[in-house]
Design an enzyme around this catalytic site. Structure first.
Site, PDB file in Angstrom:
ATOM      1  N   SER A 166      59.551  38.880  45.913  1.00 44.62           N
ATOM      2  CA  SER A 166      58.270  39.267  45.329  1.00 44.62           C
ATOM      3  C   SER A 166      58.448  40.162  44.101  1.00 44.62           C
ATOM      4  O   SER A 166      59.296  41.052  44.065  1.00 44.62           O
ATOM      5  CB  SER A 166      57.460  40.029  46.375  1.00 44.62           C
ATOM      6  OG  SER A 166      56.423  40.705  45.727  1.00 44.62           O
ATOM      7  N   LYS A 175      47.018  35.240  54.293  1.00 49.30           N
ATOM      8  CA  LYS A 175      45.787  35.330  53.495  1.00 49.30           C
ATOM      9  C   LYS A 175      44.529  34.930  54.276  1.00 49.30           C
ATOM     10  O   LYS A 175      43.433  35.399  53.989  1.00 49.30           O
ATOM     11  CB  LYS A 175      45.889  34.456  52.232  1.00 49.30           C
ATOM     12  CG  LYS A 175      46.798  35.058  51.187  1.00 49.30           C
ATOM     13  CD  LYS A 175      46.824  34.283  49.895  1.00 49.30           C
ATOM     14  CE  LYS A 175      47.747  35.026  48.920  1.00 49.30           C
ATOM     15  NZ  LYS A 175      47.805  34.439  47.592  1.00 49.30           N
ATOM     16  N   ASP A 219      43.082  36.560  43.568  1.00 53.57           N
ATOM     17  CA  ASP A 219      43.700  35.291  43.162  1.00 53.57           C
ATOM     18  C   ASP A 219      42.672  34.484  42.374  1.00 53.57           C
ATOM     19  O   ASP A 219      43.017  33.762  41.446  1.00 53.57           O
ATOM     20  CB  ASP A 219      44.081  34.458  44.397  1.00 53.57           C
ATOM     21  CG  ASP A 219      45.367  34.943  45.042  1.00 53.57           C
ATOM     22  OD1 ASP A 219      46.177  35.568  44.350  1.00 53.57           O
ATOM     23  OD2 ASP A 219      45.553  34.681  46.250  1.00 53.57           O
ATOM     24  N   GLY A 261      47.217  26.107  51.858  1.00 51.76           N
ATOM     25  CA  GLY A 261      47.207  27.509  52.291  1.00 51.76           C
ATOM     26  C   GLY A 261      46.165  28.334  51.535  1.00 51.76           C
ATOM     27  O   GLY A 261      45.180  27.805  51.016  1.00 51.76           O
ATOM     28  N   GLY A 270      52.543  29.674  36.786  1.00 52.53           N
ATOM     29  CA  GLY A 270      51.741  30.613  37.574  1.00 52.53           C
ATOM     30  C   GLY A 270      51.876  32.073  37.151  1.00 52.53           C
ATOM     31  O   GLY A 270      51.301  32.955  37.782  1.00 52.53           O
TER      32      GLY A 270
END
Ligand code: S3P
Length: 455
Positions: free
Chosen positions: A20, A70, A102, A124, A241
């Protein structure tokens, strides 16, 4: 400064979190805006979620949520923002409230959705946001592809109940023979397929990509995935992204720190810093291939100087190892010896844990075992594509290449024809290499989204 803010504790929960970038991004955002506190990664095993989440809710000032929690987090929250509720996905928590930043991140990417036929890959938390947003923006239809059919079916049922106008259906296969007839305008990848260290290609037929006008990949490590490079090679607009990642982090900070005025250009400066960081944390190799004379060595040098990444020239490496020129190696030890040495050197370079540029010999990647080694180590193959006439122009007077010296034009053409389909089949990115070298270098840099300034 508010005394309470001194010990603000922020963080990210999810699993796995090893790769991350959130702590880095949030620390930069916090120091830039004088926000006191810390941001930690808090990895929770999926089995331990129930047991740990209450403690986290009470001890953190605010936190982010990622895969695979999430959706799971929702039942522990007292209130949800409109979109978090509607989409069933939360990535930011503050005072027991759930938000989906998001969504803002995705919105900032300005992907064309209105009136478009959308292909959504994944089911997801991020897929939910993309699906919800595509519906809100008035897309024409949505096909969802997931590995487990049931996951897509549940999503379809849930979102069809909320919207009766836009058809949502299950896309069974992205690789079958009829793929060329599948027409989607926009492809959205919401799966982790393509992420470092595997850096695989999303399993999707090239025809589906070339029929599209826009591809968005939610992955940012590596910055450009194989999906992005393939799309760009096919002339399809593609966005990585990275911007979404940055924007969702800024929006989370705004929720946690409502009194701070955020610098409106912070996203741009962060993007540049992050690119360098990603190259460092997630080593990838830009591997140049192409027929003799395609410019692998020259372009390798340009790329290496511009990107400030090390350059390895495989032929030079082989020559240094064997203390003999390639020409002599062929003459004295034979081609097999050369190929063995080439394979060994390639493996050695590919296993280095740093990002770099590699110029291969024109024959290196015709061996599919070598291609495997490149792929396995997050190497991206860039084909410098030239026609046979340019080959003649560039190498006809060359006396250093053993496969060219003393050969007729016909023999060289035969070799070229034998190789060209393999080059095309293995390339992640194909570049017209007849242009001037600086232009080619720039095209490669753009395709990898490594645009300057990145220092
Ligand atoms: C070869 C190409 C050469 C060198 C060797 C074999 C080939 O490199 O590796 O002579 O099989 O095409 P360049 O492509 O840089 O000339």
């Amino acid at each position: 400064m508010d005394e309470n803010k001194k010990n603000s504790k922020f963080g990210l929960i999810g699993y796995p979190l090893k790769h991350s970038l959130s702590p880095y991004i949030h620390e930069k955002l916090m120091s830039e805006h004088n926000i006191k506190g810390e941001y930690f990664n808090c990895e929770i095993l999926p089995d331990e979620f129930e047991e740990k989440i209450k403690g986290i809710l009470s001890s953190y000032t605010g936190f982010n949520v990622t895969i695979p929690f999430k959706e799971k987090i929702i039942k522990y929250l007292f209130n949800l923002s409109k979109e978090a509720k509607e989409f069933g996905s939360v990535n930011t928590v503050f005072h027991n409230g759930g938000y989906s930043t998001d969504l803002q991140g995705f919105r900032r990417c300005e992907i064309p959705l209105k009136n478009k036929k959308i292909l959504l890959v994944g089911g997801g938390g991020v897929a939910r946001v993309m699906l919800g947003e595509a519906i809100l923006k008035g897309c024409k239809s949505i096909g969802i592809h997931t590995r487990r059919k049931e996951q897509a079916e549940n999503l379809i049922k849930e979102f069809t109940q909320k919207n009766l106008l836009i058809p949502i259906f299950y896309e069974q296969s992205l690789t079958e023979n009829d793929a060329s007839s599948k027409q989607y305008d926009v492809i959205l990848n919401a799966t982790p397929v393509g992420m470092w260290p595997k850096c695989e290609m999303l399993k999707i037929d090239k025809n589906i990509i070339s029929n599209a006008e826009y591809v968005f990949d939610s992955i940012y490590n590596p910055i450009a995935t194989r999906l992005i490079l393939t799309s760009r090679s096919l002339g399809v607009n593609a966005q990585t992204g990275l911007r979404m990642l940055i924007e969702q982090a800024i929006e989370a900070q705004k929720i946690w720190n409502p009194n701070i005025n955020f610098n409106p250009t912070i996203g741009d400066s962060l993007e540049n810093k992050l690119k360098r960081k990603i190259l460092k944390l997630f080593p990838m190799k830009i591997v140049l291939t192409g027929f003799m004379g395609s410019g692998k060595t020259t372009i390798g040098k340009h790329l290496s100087q511009t990107l400030k990444l090390p350059l390895i020239d495989l032929d030079i490496m082989i020559e240094e190892e064997s203390k003999m020129s390639v020409n002599l190696l062929f003459q004295e030890k034979g081609e097999k010896y050369f190929r063995d040495s080439e394979r060994k050197c390639l493996k050695n370079v590919m296993e280095r844990s740093e990002s770099l540029i590699l110029s291969t010999g024109g024959g290196t990647l015709l061996d599919l075992q070598n291609v495997e080694v490149v792929r396995k180590n997050c190497g991206f193959i860039v084909l410098l594509d030239i026609d046979i006439f340019t080959v003649f122009d560039r190498v006809s007077k060359d006396n250093t290449r053993p496969l060219i010296v003393g050969k007729s034009k016909e023999e060289i053409t035969n070799l070229y024809n034998k190789r060209i389909s393999t080059y095309n089949a293995i390339a992640d990115l194909k570049i017209d290499a007849k242009k001037d070298y600086p232009l080619i270098t720039q095209e490669i840099i753009n395709a990898f989204d490594l645009g300057l300034p990145i220092l």
